[in-house]
Structures are given as structure tokens and as C-alpha cells.
Write a protein that holds these residues in place. Structure first.
Motif, PDB file in Angstrom:
ATOM      1  N   SER A 103      22.017  62.210  52.410  1.00  0.00           N
ATOM      2  CA  SER A 103      22.377  62.680  51.083  1.00  0.00           C
ATOM      3  C   SER A 103      21.458  63.782  50.589  1.00  0.00           C
ATOM      4  O   SER A 103      20.346  63.973  51.053  1.00  0.00           O
ATOM      5  CB  SER A 103      22.349  61.531  50.077  1.00  0.00           C
ATOM      6  OG  SER A 103      21.026  61.225  49.725  1.00  0.00           O
ATOM      7  N   ILE A 104      21.939  64.482  49.554  1.00  0.00           N
ATOM      8  CA  ILE A 104      21.154  65.521  48.918  1.00  0.00           C
ATOM      9  C   ILE A 104      19.851  64.957  48.380  1.00  0.00           C
ATOM     10  O   ILE A 104      18.786  65.558  48.506  1.00  0.00           O
ATOM     11  CB  ILE A 104      21.963  66.139  47.770  1.00  0.00           C
ATOM     12  CG1 ILE A 104      23.194  66.861  48.325  1.00  0.00           C
ATOM     13  CG2 ILE A 104      21.114  67.092  46.962  1.00  0.00           C
ATOM     14  CD1 ILE A 104      22.890  68.006  49.219  1.00  0.00           C
ATOM     15  N   HIS A 125      31.067  59.986  39.665  1.00  0.00           N
ATOM     16  CA  HIS A 125      31.887  60.790  40.567  1.00  0.00           C
ATOM     17  C   HIS A 125      33.300  60.938  40.004  1.00  0.00           C
ATOM     18  O   HIS A 125      33.907  59.946  39.575  1.00  0.00           O
ATOM     19  CB  HIS A 125      31.969  60.137  41.950  1.00  0.00           C
ATOM     20  CG  HIS A 125      30.647  59.918  42.596  1.00  0.00           C
ATOM     21  ND1 HIS A 125      30.137  60.748  43.584  1.00  0.00           N
ATOM     22  CD2 HIS A 125      29.704  58.952  42.411  1.00  0.00           C
ATOM     23  CE1 HIS A 125      28.950  60.308  43.962  1.00  0.00           C
ATOM     24  NE2 HIS A 125      28.666  59.217  43.274  1.00  0.00           N
ATOM     25  N   SER A 129      37.377  65.930  47.745  1.00  0.00           N
ATOM     26  CA  SER A 129      36.356  66.712  47.054  1.00  0.00           C
ATOM     27  C   SER A 129      36.114  66.065  45.700  1.00  0.00           C
ATOM     28  O   SER A 129      37.046  65.569  45.056  1.00  0.00           O
ATOM     29  CB  SER A 129      36.792  68.170  46.896  1.00  0.00           C
ATOM     30  OG  SER A 129      38.005  68.258  46.168  1.00  0.00           O
ATOM     31  N   LYS A 160      28.923  69.455  43.234  1.00  0.00           N
ATOM     32  CA  LYS A 160      30.229  69.188  43.828  1.00  0.00           C
ATOM     33  C   LYS A 160      30.037  68.927  45.304  1.00  0.00           C
ATOM     34  O   LYS A 160      29.078  69.399  45.919  1.00  0.00           O
ATOM     35  CB  LYS A 160      31.185  70.356  43.610  1.00  0.00           C
ATOM     36  CG  LYS A 160      30.676  71.693  44.135  1.00  0.00           C
ATOM     37  CD  LYS A 160      31.638  72.821  43.793  1.00  0.00           C
ATOM     38  CE  LYS A 160      31.116  74.165  44.323  1.00  0.00           C
ATOM     39  NZ  LYS A 160      32.059  75.269  43.991  1.00  0.00           N
ATOM     40  N   THR A 161      30.960  68.172  45.865  1.00  0.00           N
ATOM     41  CA  THR A 161      30.842  67.819  47.276  1.00  0.00           C
ATOM     42  C   THR A 161      32.221  67.732  47.900  1.00  0.00           C
ATOM     43  O   THR A 161      33.199  67.377  47.224  1.00  0.00           O
ATOM     44  CB  THR A 161      30.086  66.486  47.449  1.00  0.00           C
ATOM     45  OG1 THR A 161      29.928  66.201  48.832  1.00  0.00           O
ATOM     46  CG2 THR A 161      30.830  65.343  46.787  1.00  0.00           C
ATOM     47  N   ASP A 162      32.300  68.069  49.179  1.00  0.00           N
ATOM     48  CA  ASP A 162      33.538  67.931  49.938  1.00  0.00           C
ATOM     49  C   ASP A 162      33.235  67.094  51.176  1.00  0.00           C
ATOM     50  O   ASP A 162      32.311  67.415  51.934  1.00  0.00           O
ATOM     51  CB  ASP A 162      34.091  69.298  50.350  1.00  0.00           C
ATOM     52  CG  ASP A 162      35.480  69.189  50.949  1.00  0.00           C
ATOM     53  OD1 ASP A 162      36.472  69.285  50.196  1.00  0.00           O
ATOM     54  OD2 ASP A 162      35.583  68.996  52.181  1.00  0.00           O
ATOM     55  N   VAL A 163      33.996  66.015  51.356  1.00  0.00           N
ATOM     56  CA  VAL A 163      33.733  65.024  52.392  1.00  0.00           C
ATOM     57  C   VAL A 163      34.908  64.943  53.347  1.00  0.00           C
ATOM     58  O   VAL A 163      36.071  64.959  52.920  1.00  0.00           O
ATOM     59  CB  VAL A 163      33.480  63.638  51.757  1.00  0.00           C
ATOM     60  CG1 VAL A 163      33.403  62.552  52.818  1.00  0.00           C
ATOM     61  CG2 VAL A 163      32.205  63.657  50.926  1.00  0.00           C
ATOM     62  N   PRO A 186      28.519  66.231  54.637  1.00  0.00           N
ATOM     63  CA  PRO A 186      29.437  66.864  53.690  1.00  0.00           C
ATOM     64  C   PRO A 186      29.056  68.322  53.441  1.00  0.00           C
ATOM     65  O   PRO A 186      28.027  68.809  53.898  1.00  0.00           O
ATOM     66  CB  PRO A 186      29.210  66.037  52.420  1.00  0.00           C
ATOM     67  CG  PRO A 186      27.740  65.732  52.477  1.00  0.00           C
ATOM     68  CD  PRO A 186      27.414  65.552  53.948  1.00  0.00           C
ATOM     69  N   ASN A 187      29.895  69.015  52.686  1.00  0.00           N
ATOM     70  CA  ASN A 187      29.528  70.274  52.050  1.00  0.00           C
ATOM     71  C   ASN A 187      29.188  69.957  50.603  1.00  0.00           C
ATOM     72  O   ASN A 187      30.041  69.423  49.874  1.00  0.00           O
ATOM     73  CB  ASN A 187      30.689  71.274  52.094  1.00  0.00           C
ATOM     74  CG  ASN A 187      30.684  72.115  53.354  1.00  0.00           C
ATOM     75  OD1 ASN A 187      29.824  72.964  53.547  1.00  0.00           O
ATOM     76  ND2 ASN A 187      31.650  71.860  54.234  1.00  0.00           N
ATOM     77  N   SER A 188      27.978  70.260  50.167  1.00  0.00           N
ATOM     78  CA  SER A 188      27.551  69.886  48.814  1.00  0.00           C
ATOM     79  C   SER A 188      26.677  70.970  48.203  1.00  0.00           C
ATOM     80  O   SER A 188      25.932  71.649  48.897  1.00  0.00           O
ATOM     81  CB  SER A 188      26.769  68.568  48.823  1.00  0.00           C
ATOM     82  OG  SER A 188      27.554  67.503  49.299  1.00  0.00           O
ATOM     83  N   GLN A 235      25.228  71.505  54.154  1.00  0.00           N
ATOM     84  CA  GLN A 235      26.472  71.782  54.867  1.00  0.00           C
ATOM     85  C   GLN A 235      26.340  71.450  56.354  1.00  0.00           C
ATOM     86  O   GLN A 235      25.237  71.410  56.900  1.00  0.00           O
ATOM     87  CB  GLN A 235      26.825  73.253  54.714  1.00  0.00           C
ATOM     88  CG  GLN A 235      25.792  74.202  55.295  1.00  0.00           C
ATOM     89  CD  GLN A 235      26.066  75.650  55.001  1.00  0.00           C
ATOM     90  OE1 GLN A 235      27.140  76.004  54.539  1.00  0.00           O
ATOM     91  NE2 GLN A 235      25.115  76.513  55.269  1.00  0.00           N
TER      92      GLN A 235
END
Length: 347
Positions: A2-3, A249, A260, A296-299, A306-308, A341
């Protein structure tokens, strides 16, 4: 990962490199996090930066409490059609991730206001190896920090850059493992610490251990559709102090194999004694701590990475009583922007 786990890692290194100073938001202010749904009802946006720190904690409580599992609460199920949000892990080739973190740090004594001190972007490249999947869908994976780099996008004193590069270099090759469920709940996680690790690095790793349990974001038990909102409350325990994190979320887009979301964070802590190894003879109390952020995040459900994009802003107030009887106040602030990413193996 995680971030916030990466944030704990790099923030610890940045503070060490700057002699233990605290941090402040960057010159471009971190946006206040917002949520449009609270308690399952629609309403006007609420600014989470208005949240208040928690009240006083009992003095007898210490940060040594065992970690508690996160509490996930569905606030709104969203629109139909709905589906169970689940990771579909499998054993396969290594996955690679890259994290770029921009931050600025500052500290002030007495009633002074901390001034920003931006640091160069720190880049972390990591390999993630899925090892096994249980019949219940739990994934056990291992990770290794393969390359850690200090970029040259900010001019800083040579001594600070050298210290950052030295501290990051010590973590090259650091390995760990985790077990995460199909709902993204980390059941087990830790580092594999080399036997020759220095005391300073041991302290940095100890501060990161609580964040390891946030390697993936927990998903609700119930089915959800577009517009769904769920809240994840986590008790975080560090060697210095304990705090509560609430992540809200909002599901913006749902695909057969991914989603997303928009996410907002609030971290706060009650008044409590702090344990600081660098000040063993002083009595330090955390008077207040408040951190807010959003992103924002895309899973993809069959991938860990993810892309975050996440921005966080933290402010702490402390009181210090020295062994000679003198007292004082200290203010710290921190601003962090993180881009996370999937990537290719680093060169």
C-alpha cells in the motif's frame, strides 16, 4: 504494497537523513480530503480536514498493544448491478512496482510555525513474488526492495542528499513477506531483517512494521456497485505512539476484473506519552496529531500492484520535559505526495 506502507518507509528515512526533524506540507498545498456520503446518506461535501484530534488517552496505556484487525463498514451499497469485490489471486510470475514520493519536512520550537524544507523525490522499485494461494483464496507473497533512488528534481545541501542516499542504500535488497485474503485483509506480514542491520535501521524497520498490515486495502463483505462507499478503521501502533486511521472509499467505476475508487484518509491520536529512543531521558507527550489526505486508485483484481496517487498532510504538537526540569513545545508537520504504479524491472 500500500501507499501508506511505502510512506512509512520513506518518511522514516527522510527524517533520519535530516537529523530527525519533522515535516511540513509542500509549497503546493495538499488538497483537503472530501467525502460526499456519510452514514449511507447523500449530503453536501464535508471537508475532512475539519476533523478534530481525539481526546486524551489514559496515561497507563502504551504503544505495545497487539495489532487489531481493521473494521470494514459498508456505508452505501451503490447502484445495481452489484457484485462481491474480491481479489482473485494466483501463483505466477513476479510483479514489479514503482513508487515516487515527494515530500517536504519542517519543525518549529515554542510558538513558531514550521517552515517547509522540500526533499528530492525518492523512488522505490520492488519485486513481488506470489508464492501460494490457499483454498480460501489467501495469497502468500514475498517482496524485495530491489532499487532505491534519490532523484535530482530538488536542490538540497550535499550532506542531506548524501545521507538520504546512504539510508536508502542500506535498504537495497531488504526482503519481507505477507499473507493477504481475497478481501484484501493482511493476516500476517513482516520483514526478513539481516543479522548485521544497524541500530538506526532496526528502529526504522520497527516503525514500519505496523504499516505492513496495510499492504492491501480491505474490501467490504457485502456486494457493492458503482457509487458504493465503505469505511475502513485501523488501529495503528508504532514504537512511539498509537493512532487511529479511517479511510473512506468511494467506488467510481466497476469492471468485471477491476475497479477505480476515490479514497480519503483521516489519522488522529489522543494525548499520550511518547517513547523516543533519541530522547531517553526526556518526557515527551504527544498533545495532538491530525493527518488528512485523499487520492484515487485503480485496482485489477488478479494483481497486487494498483495505480494510485495519494496526497497526505500531517501535523503534530508535542510537549517536552527535559531531565533538568526545563519544558517546551514542539510542532511538526509533513506533506507527502505519492505516485504508485506497476512497472518493469529497473535497469
Amino acid at each position: 504494497m500500500s501507499i501508506l506502507t511505502y510512506r512509512a518507509l520513506v518518511c522514516g528515512l527522510a527524517l533520519a537523513a535530516c537529523g530527525g526533524s519533522a515535516s511540513k506540507p509542500p509549497a503546493e498545498p495538499v488538497a483537503a480530503s472530501r467525502t460526499e456520503v456519510r452514514n449511507g446518506s447523500q449530503g453536501s461535501p464535508e471537508t475532512k480536514a475539519d476533523a478534530k484530534p481525539l481526546d486524551t488517552a489514559p496515561e497507563s496505556e502504551t504503544p505495545a498493544s497487539p495489532p487489531q484487525p481493521p473494521k470494514v463498514r459498508l456505508l452505501s451499497p451503490g447502484a445495481a448491478p452489484r457484485q462481491a469485490l474480491r481479489y482473485r489471486f494466483s501463483v505466477g510470475p513476479s510483479q514489479w512496482s514503482q513508487m515516487d514520493m515527494k515530500m517536504a519536512i519542517g519543525v518549529a520550537l515554542g510558538n513558531d510555525v514550521p517552515k517547509a524544507a522540500p526533499l528530492p523525490t525518492m523512488r522505490v522499485s520492488m519485486r513481488i513474488d506470489p508464492k501460494s494461494v490457499s483454498p480460501d483464496g489467501d495469497l502468500r507473497y514475498e517482496f524485495e526492495m530491489v532499487k532505491l533512488t534519490v532523484l535530482r528534481d530538488v536542490v538540497v545541501a550535499p550532506a542531506i542528499r548524501e545521507k538520504l542516499e546512504q539510508e536508502l542504500g542500506k535498504l537495497t535488497g531488504l526482503k519481507g513477506y505477507a499473507v493477504v485474503t481475497s478481501r484484501g485483509i493482511t493476516k500476517e506480514a513482516d520483514f526478513v531483517v539481516p543479522p548485521d542491520t544497524s541500530d538506526a535501521m532496526q528502529e526504522t524497520l520497527e516503525n514500519m512494521r505496523s504499516s505492513l498490515r496495510q499492504m492491501s486495502s480491505p474490501l467490504p463483505e457485502e456486494q457493492a456497485g458503482k457509487g458504493a462507499v465503505w469505511e475502513v478503521e485501523t488501529q495503528l501502533v508504532t514504537p512511539a505512539f498509537r493512532m487511529t486511521q479511517t479511510a473512506t472509499h468511494t467506488l467510481q467505476n466497476l469492471r468485471p476484473n477491476g475497479m477505480s475508487t476515490r479514497v480519503s484518509f483521516v489519522q488522529n491520536a489522543p494525548r499520550q506519552p511518547m517513547k523516543l529512543k533519541k530522547l531517553p531521558s526526556a518526557k515527551v507527550h504527544l498533545e495532538s496529531m491530525l493527518s488528512t489526505g485523499d487520492g484515487k486508485t485503480d485496482v485489477v483484481f488478479d494483481k497486487l500492484v494498483p495505480n494510485s496517487v495519494v496526497s497526505l498532510s500531517t501535523n503534530l504538537q508535542m510537549s517536552v520535559a527535559a531531565s533538568d526540569g526545563s519544558t517546551g513545545n514542539m510542532a511538526m508537520s509533513m506533506g507527502v505526495q505519492t505516485n504508485f504504479q506497476p512497472s518493469k524491472p529497473p535497469h
